[in-house]
Scaffold this active site. Structure first.
Site, PDB file in Angstrom:
ATOM      1  N   CYS A  57       0.565  -1.450   0.190  1.00 31.94           N
ATOM      2  CA  CYS A  57       0.185  -0.155   0.257  1.00 31.94           C
ATOM      3  C   CYS A  57       0.775   1.025   0.290  1.00 31.94           C
ATOM      4  O   CYS A  57       1.616   1.489   0.720  1.00 31.94           O
ATOM      5  CB  CYS A  57      -1.020   0.142   1.133  1.00 31.94           C
ATOM      6  SG  CYS A  57      -1.547   1.602   1.515  1.00 31.94           S
ATOM      7  N   CYS A  60      -0.143   3.740   2.339  1.00 27.44           N
ATOM      8  CA  CYS A  60       0.612   3.523   3.711  1.00 27.44           C
ATOM      9  C   CYS A  60       1.412   3.874   4.218  1.00 27.44           C
ATOM     10  O   CYS A  60       1.854   4.855   5.228  1.00 27.44           O
ATOM     11  CB  CYS A  60      -0.056   2.289   3.768  1.00 27.44           C
ATOM     12  SG  CYS A  60      -1.388   1.554   3.312  1.00 27.44           S
TER      13      CYS A  60
END
Length: 131
Positions: A57, A60
């Site tokens: 991600c 993230c």
């Protein structure tokens, strides 16, 4: 056979933003370790911020420096990082549908959340709920 490796770790700041010091963010890699920790946290009024993340991600990863900064700044708050691919059942229990998702817990109850890479909103909610 069994290993002596702990399933709970302190996250190493791999991007170097904290200049080599260890992060205050705890990471759990087994459901049993997480459950034990979560159960114990219900006995305290301390705010816990859970970062539901994934290695793949990008948003993230972009939040990691801010999360490390907040963990260093707000020492009265507990920061936990859980990988949704390692602990999908835990992510489901907390209704995580997008990453990053930050879930705010006090005494075992969800009190708030931030979905997405929203640094300012995350900081505002930490400040709001930490006392």
């Amino acid at each position: 056979m069994g290993s002596n490796r702990s399933n709970r770790s302190i996250v190493d700041d791999s991007d170097g933003s904290s200049h080599g010091k260890k992060s205050r963010i705890m990471s759990f890699h087994s459901k049993d370790q997480w459950k034990t920790h979560f159960t114990a946290s219900k006995q305290t009024n301390k705010l816990m911020v859970i970062d539901f993340t994934a290695t793949w991600c990008g948003p993230c990863r972009s939040m990691e420096p801010a999360l490390n900064e907040y963990a260093d700044k707000y020492t009265d708050v507990e920061f936990v990082k859980l990988d949704v691919d390692e602990l999908p059942d835990v992510a489901m229990e907390f209704g995580v549908q997008a990453m990053p998702s930050f879930v705010f817990i006090k005494k075992g109850e969800v009190i708030d959340r931030v979905v997405g890479a929203r640094k300012e909103e995350l900081q505002k909610k930490i400040e709001k709920h930490r006392s």
